[in-house]
Design an enzyme around this catalytic site. Structure first.
Site, PDB file in Angstrom:
ATOM      1  N   HIS A  12       0.743  -1.232   0.050  1.00 14.67           N
ATOM      2  CA  HIS A  12       0.078   0.098   0.148  1.00 14.67           C
ATOM      3  C   HIS A  12       0.903   1.298   0.012  1.00 14.67           C
ATOM      4  O   HIS A  12       0.407   2.286   0.588  1.00 14.67           O
ATOM      5  CB  HIS A  12      -0.855  -0.078   1.090  1.00 14.67           C
ATOM      6  CG  HIS A  12      -0.451   0.119   2.583  1.00 14.67           C
ATOM      7  ND1 HIS A  12      -0.761  -0.600   3.671  1.00 14.67           N
ATOM      8  CD2 HIS A  12       0.887   0.366   3.024  1.00 14.67           C
ATOM      9  CE1 HIS A  12       0.058  -0.291   4.722  1.00 14.67           C
ATOM     10  NE2 HIS A  12       1.077   0.254   4.166  1.00 14.67           N
ATOM     11  N   HIS A  59      -1.434   4.630   9.740  1.00 12.36           N
ATOM     12  CA  HIS A  59      -0.123   5.103  10.058  1.00 12.36           C
ATOM     13  C   HIS A  59       0.049   6.416  10.906  1.00 12.36           C
ATOM     14  O   HIS A  59       0.407   7.692  10.481  1.00 12.36           O
ATOM     15  CB  HIS A  59       0.724   5.415   8.802  1.00 12.36           C
ATOM     16  CG  HIS A  59       0.726   4.211   7.852  1.00 12.36           C
ATOM     17  ND1 HIS A  59      -0.336   3.659   7.371  1.00 12.36           N
ATOM     18  CD2 HIS A  59       1.737   3.242   7.335  1.00 12.36           C
ATOM     19  CE1 HIS A  59      -0.081   2.462   6.365  1.00 12.36           C
ATOM     20  NE2 HIS A  59       1.183   2.325   6.584  1.00 12.36           N
ATOM     21  N   HIS A 193      10.281  -3.948   3.941  1.00 11.45           N
ATOM     22  CA  HIS A 193      10.868  -2.543   3.961  1.00 11.45           C
ATOM     23  C   HIS A 193      11.196  -2.096   5.419  1.00 11.45           C
ATOM     24  O   HIS A 193      10.435  -2.434   6.231  1.00 11.45           O
ATOM     25  CB  HIS A 193       9.833  -1.589   3.269  1.00 11.45           C
ATOM     26  CG  HIS A 193       8.401  -1.174   3.829  1.00 11.45           C
ATOM     27  ND1 HIS A 193       7.430  -2.320   3.958  1.00 11.45           N
ATOM     28  CD2 HIS A 193       7.543  -0.354   4.236  1.00 11.45           C
ATOM     29  CE1 HIS A 193       6.236  -1.887   4.416  1.00 11.45           C
ATOM     30  NE2 HIS A 193       6.321  -0.803   4.439  1.00 11.45           N
ATOM     31  N   GLU A 240       4.379  -5.248   8.713  1.00 15.05           N
ATOM     32  CA  GLU A 240       3.163  -5.056   8.103  1.00 15.05           C
ATOM     33  C   GLU A 240       2.392  -6.222   7.436  1.00 15.05           C
ATOM     34  O   GLU A 240       1.143  -6.466   7.224  1.00 15.05           O
ATOM     35  CB  GLU A 240       2.974  -4.042   7.062  1.00 15.05           C
ATOM     36  CG  GLU A 240       3.068  -2.673   7.654  1.00 15.05           C
ATOM     37  CD  GLU A 240       2.910  -1.525   6.525  1.00 15.05           C
ATOM     38  OE1 GLU A 240       3.086  -0.271   6.982  1.00 15.05           O
ATOM     39  OE2 GLU A 240       3.397  -1.776   5.374  1.00 15.05           O
TER      40      GLU A 240
HETATM   41  C1  DHB Z   1       6.431   3.178   2.332  1.00 22.08           C
HETATM   42  C2  DHB Z   1       5.681   2.191   2.336  1.00 22.08           C
HETATM   43  C3  DHB Z   1       4.658   1.883   3.345  1.00 22.08           C
HETATM   44  O1  DHB Z   1       3.914   0.766   3.495  1.00 22.08           O
HETATM   45  C4  DHB Z   1       4.154   3.035   3.978  1.00 22.08           C
HETATM   46  O2  DHB Z   1       3.287   2.597   4.844  1.00 22.08           O
HETATM   47  C5  DHB Z   1       4.836   4.262   4.192  1.00 22.08           C
HETATM   48  C6  DHB Z   1       5.786   4.173   2.992  1.00 22.08           C
HETATM   49  C7  DHB Z   1       7.453   3.398   1.252  1.00 22.08           C
HETATM   50  O3  DHB Z   1       8.167   2.628   0.931  1.00 22.08           O
HETATM   51  O4  DHB Z   1       7.627   4.682   0.933  1.00 22.08           O
HETATM   52 FE    FE Z   2       2.435   1.040   5.465  1.00 17.07          FE
END
Ligand code: DHB
Ligand code: FE
Length: 293
Positions: A12, A59, A193, A240
């Site tokens: 997302h 978030h 990530h 996540e």
């Molecule tokens: C990014 C990815 C995410 O899942 C998020 O919630 C905020 C930023 C990113 O990779 O920029």
């Molecule tokens: Fe996220």
């Protein structure tokens, strides 16, 4: 009765919302990412879900350190897109399905999942970006949405097994709603990530793909992955991915993969996407046991 006809897993990433809103989805950078959703957009137009139970995380937008619900279900009539710092995204207001949402809330709580009930909140990229990926840019979203928010931002977050069991309980709840409704469940977030600290930018293509492999078919090994493995192998925000397990748990013991996509990089993360169909299988605790189709 209502029934869950499909599960969708998807990243997302907020940057993808920017790409949609600024009409950049076919440029060199975003083209290969969005191409992997073309199949799904066409399929969604054909299968026309009435309701999407959209599992996502907030978030620090609607919730912050003052309130940290582990599992929250949106029972409201509608949810406006949130202002995450650059103004709200120019996307339609998300319409809820209060009757089904309250039914699910009651069923889950009597089934011993102590949900937080939310009637008013704004929804951030965790919810609106997957809607854009799956539905494009319609004047109104083509399905009602029941937001199901999971705390994956502040430790302690729920275990993968608890998420899987919540998915099973959602399947039982939906199957006991008397109205004929075509319901999908989406698990969003991930994949690997890490947005801050010395390991910022970490990606793990091999692990991400093993995780997607584990969600297809009849295995349930993924529910036992512990937090430390997600964080060590996929970065702090890789946690996540536990939200995909709520989607998978709701599909019963057997699934078939209809579509799969993976691409790196996108912003700071990897894009993962799965469309799964539940096969006649077993949902723990459901009266009769069988999903019945
Ligand atoms: C990014 C990815 C995410 O899942 C998020 O919630 C905020 C930023 C990113 O990779 O920029
Ligand atoms: Fe996220």
């Amino acid at each position: 009765m209502a029934r869950i006809t499909a599960g969708v897993g998807s990243s997302h990433v907020p940057l993808l919302g920017v790409a949609v809103d600024q009409h950049k989805t076919r440029d060199d950078y975003f083209g290969p990412i969005f191409a992997g959703y073309d199949w799904t957009r066409e399929w969604e137009q054909r299968v026309k879900p009435d309701v999407v139970i959209l599992v996502y995380n907030d978030h620090a937008t609607a919730f912050d350190a003052s309130i940290i619900p582990t599992f929250a279900i949106g029972c409201g009539e509608r949810y406006p897109p949130a202002d995450e710092g650059f103004g709200p995204r120019p996307v339609p207001t998300v319409e809820g399905h209060p009757d089904l949402a309250w039914h699910i809330a009651q069923s889950l709580i009597l089934d011993e999942f102590d949900m937080t009930i939310i009637n008013e909140m704004a929804v951030d990229h965790g919810l609106t970006v997957p809607l854009s990926m799956m539905f494009g840019q319609p004047g109104a979203w083509p399905a009602k949405v029941i937001p199901l928010a999971v705390n994956v931002v502040t430790y302690p977050v729920p275990t993968g097994n608890r998420c899987w069991m919540l998915g099973e309980a959602i399947a039982r709840a939906v199957a006991s709603f008397p109205e004929d409704l075509n319901v999908q469940i989406w698990g969003t977030g991930g994949m690997s990530h890490q947005l801050q600290g010395p390991r910022a930018g970490l990606l793990n293509q091999a692990w991400d793909n093993r995780f997607m492999d584990a969600l297809i078919g009849d295995g349930d090994d993924a529910r036992w992955i512990d937090h430390i493995e997600y964080i060590r192998e996929t970065g702090t925000e890789g946690i996540e991915m536990v939200m995909w397990l709520i989607m998978r748990g709701a599909l019963g013991s057997r699934t078939r993969c209809l579509h799969r996509h993976y691409h790196i990089p996108c912003s700071n993360t990897a894009i993962g996407h799965l469309v799964l169909e539940p096969l006649a299988g077993y949902v723990k605790g459901m009266t009769g046991g069988e999903l019945g189709w």
